[in-house]
Design an enzyme around this catalytic site. Structure first.
Site, short mmCIF file in Angstrom:
data_model
loop_
_atom_site.label_atom_id
_atom_site.label_comp_id
_atom_site.label_asym_id
_atom_site.label_seq_id
_atom_site.Cartn_x
_atom_site.Cartn_y
_atom_site.Cartn_z
CB SER A 133 -1.04 -0.01 1.28
OG SER A 133 -1.52 1.11 1.27
CE1 TYR A 146 -4.56 -1.36 5.50
CE2 TYR A 146 -3.57 0.55 4.90
CZ TYR A 146 -4.03 -0.71 4.82
OH TYR A 146 -4.09 -0.54 3.32
#
Length: 228
Positions: A133, A146
């Site tokens: 990501s 996260y």
């Protein structure tokens, strides 16, 4: 027939990747937590091979890997796409939230790769795509566990790349920015502001189908106007 396994593929980026390879005649194997969503995907792609698996559960991941290996043998491509996002901050979020994020976003890729790589190594070919990501390289104050899990996933991918170099296995780290999926649909932001999921799928397709002598190590892709 070439074979690809995509985790977390009942919707979003995973489903887009499954569709892209399915349309090219590959055997596409997918897993997700929800059987209902998998059934909808199978209605669209009748030959799709589906499994229900909670990727946060170590035993379930290992059992899933064993079933895939027994039923399908050697994979050509493994896409470690499964993951979840839960907002929070490291100094305040519950321990359980952090542990769930690490288990789902990192440990699942570790256990699945470890179980399925030996067959690829024996064949001397294959590709592992790890869904990282933008949060793997950019810290966000509300990212908490996260962002930590995605930084770790990027490190996992880089380490695995070095290990697999002499074994003929390509390892690709894909770092997408905001991509339009169901998780963004209620955010009130125009869809045009996001990367289409099909664009991510096309990047995976192109990277996998390069010459075996070539590897795209990292793919960083953002919306044209930048991060959201």
């Amino acid at each position: 027939m070439k074979q690809i396994l995509v985790t977390g593929a009942s919707k979003g980026i995973g489903l887009a990747i499954a569709r892209r390879f399915y349309s090219a005649g590959w055997r596409v194997i997918v897993c997700a937590r929800g059987e209902a969503a998998l059934s909808i995907a199978k209605e669209e792609m009748p030959d799709l091979v589906t499994y229900v698996c909670d990727l946060s559960d170590k035993a379930a991941v290992k059992d899933f890997a064993a079933k895939v290996a027994a039923a399908h043998g050697t994979l050509d491509v493994l896409v470690n796409n499964g993951g979840i996002f839960l907002p929070g901050q490291l100094h305040t979020e519950d321990d359980a939230v952090f542990e769930q994020l690490i288990a789902t976003n990192l440990f699942s890729a570790y256990y699945l790769s470890k179980a399925l790589l030996p067959a690829m190594i024996a064949a001397g070919q294959g590709t592992v795509v790890n869904m990282c990501s933008i949060a793997s390289i950019t810290a966000y104050a509300a990212g908490g566990g996260y962002s930590t899990s995605k930084f770790a996933m990027y490190g996992f991918s880089k380490s695995l790349r070095e290990e697999m170099k002499p074994k003929g296995i390509r390892v690709i780290a894909l770092l997408p920015g905001a991509t339009f999926t169901d998780s963004w649909s209620s955010a009130g932001i125009p869809e045009e502001r996001f990367i289409p999921a099909d664009d991510i799928a096309e990047l995976v397709w192109t990277s996998v189908n390069l010459s075996a002598r070539t590897v795209v190590e990292d793919i960083v892709v953002r919306p044209l106007l930048g991060d959201i």
